[in-house]
Design a protein around this motif. Structure first.
Motif, mmCIF file in Angstrom:
data_model
loop_
_atom_site.group_PDB
_atom_site.id
_atom_site.type_symbol
_atom_site.label_atom_id
_atom_site.label_comp_id
_atom_site.label_asym_id
_atom_site.label_seq_id
_atom_site.Cartn_x
_atom_site.Cartn_y
_atom_site.Cartn_z
ATOM 1 N N ARG A 98 0.833 -1.210 0.000
ATOM 2 C CA ARG A 98 0.000 0.000 0.000
ATOM 3 C C ARG A 98 0.860 1.250 0.000
ATOM 4 O O ARG A 98 0.551 2.227 -0.687
ATOM 5 C CB ARG A 98 -0.930 0.010 1.205
ATOM 6 N N MET A 99 1.943 1.231 0.755
ATOM 7 C CA MET A 99 2.807 2.409 0.821
ATOM 8 C C MET A 99 3.552 2.622 -0.502
ATOM 9 O O MET A 99 3.789 3.758 -0.907
ATOM 10 C CB MET A 99 3.786 2.277 1.986
ATOM 11 N N GLN A 100 3.902 1.521 -1.216
ATOM 12 C CA GLN A 100 4.571 1.668 -2.515
ATOM 13 C C GLN A 100 3.599 2.168 -3.574
ATOM 14 O O GLN A 100 3.969 2.977 -4.424
ATOM 15 C CB GLN A 100 5.143 0.323 -2.968
ATOM 16 N N GLN A 101 2.358 1.720 -3.519
ATOM 17 C CA GLN A 101 1.384 2.114 -4.534
ATOM 18 C C GLN A 101 0.935 3.557 -4.363
ATOM 19 O O GLN A 101 0.616 4.223 -5.335
ATOM 20 C CB GLN A 101 0.178 1.180 -4.485
ATOM 21 N N ASN A 102 0.893 4.046 -3.129
ATOM 22 C CA ASN A 102 0.432 5.402 -2.880
ATOM 23 C C ASN A 102 1.287 6.028 -1.780
ATOM 24 O O ASN A 102 0.893 6.093 -0.618
ATOM 25 C CB ASN A 102 -1.050 5.374 -2.481
ATOM 26 N N PRO A 103 2.489 6.506 -2.126
ATOM 27 C CA PRO A 103 3.412 7.011 -1.104
ATOM 28 C C PRO A 103 2.938 8.298 -0.413
ATOM 29 O O PRO A 103 3.369 8.603 0.696
ATOM 30 C CB PRO A 103 4.721 7.242 -1.854
ATOM 31 N N THR A 104 2.036 9.052 -1.033
ATOM 32 C CA THR A 104 1.610 10.319 -0.432
ATOM 33 C C THR A 104 0.465 10.128 0.555
ATOM 34 O O THR A 104 0.125 11.049 1.290
ATOM 35 C CB THR A 104 1.166 11.302 -1.529
ATOM 36 N N ALA A 105 -0.149 8.955 0.568
ATOM 37 C CA ALA A 105 -1.277 8.721 1.469
ATOM 38 C C ALA A 105 -0.778 8.536 2.894
ATOM 39 O O ALA A 105 0.397 8.281 3.152
ATOM 40 C CB ALA A 105 -2.040 7.479 1.028
ATOM 41 N N ARG A 106 -1.711 8.685 3.821
ATOM 42 C CA ARG A 106 -1.389 8.493 5.228
ATOM 43 C C ARG A 106 -1.003 7.028 5.445
ATOM 44 O O ARG A 106 -1.671 6.127 4.938
ATOM 45 C CB ARG A 106 -2.612 8.834 6.060
ATOM 46 N N PRO A 107 0.070 6.757 6.178
ATOM 47 C CA PRO A 107 0.493 5.369 6.380
ATOM 48 C C PRO A 107 -0.577 4.573 7.121
ATOM 49 O O PRO A 107 -1.248 5.095 8.017
ATOM 50 C CB PRO A 107 1.750 5.468 7.231
#
Length: 122
Positions: A98-107
């Motif tokens: 999830r963090m690789q697919q959307n790095p700007t989102a809240r962890p």
């Protein structure tokens, strides 16, 4: 006069022409004879295979019914189970993806290790 026709006036030319005509007639006869033999053979094979094909169709129908019943039984048995808890490893992997697919989102929430698994806190 055409040279090929001149050969027909000799005895040798007539024999050669006769052999050629006989070979052509034999070839045509053989073609139609073989076609008839093959058709009869295919009919015999089809007639002998019909009972086996019917038996296979019945077996396939029984197999399909058995598979459908077993699938329904498994679905009914698993429908009442609570959802499985993801393991620590699965949680960490999903979090990293999830963090690789959307790095700007809240962890996402941090993963908690399974009790007794020996995994350290992240």
């Amino acid at each position: 006069m055409i040279p090929a026709l001149a050969l027909l006036k000799t005895r040798t030319g007539q024999i050669v022409a006769g052999v050629v005509v006989v070979l052509i007639i034999f070839g045509v006869w053989l073609h139609f004879h073989d076609r008839g033999v093959l058709e009869k053979h295919e009919e015999n094979v089809e007639a002998k295979a019909a009972p086996a094909r019917a038996k296979a169709d019945e077996q396939r129908g029984r197999d399909t019914a058995t598979i459908d019943a077993q699938t329904k039984e498994v679905k009914d048995a698993t429908a009442s189970l609570p959802p499985a808890r993801t393991s620590y490893r699965q949680c960490v992997r999903a979090r990293n993806i999830r963090m690789q697919q959307n790095p700007t989102a809240r962890p996402p929430e941090p993963c908690r290790p399974d009790p007794g698994s020996g995994a350290a806190n992240p």
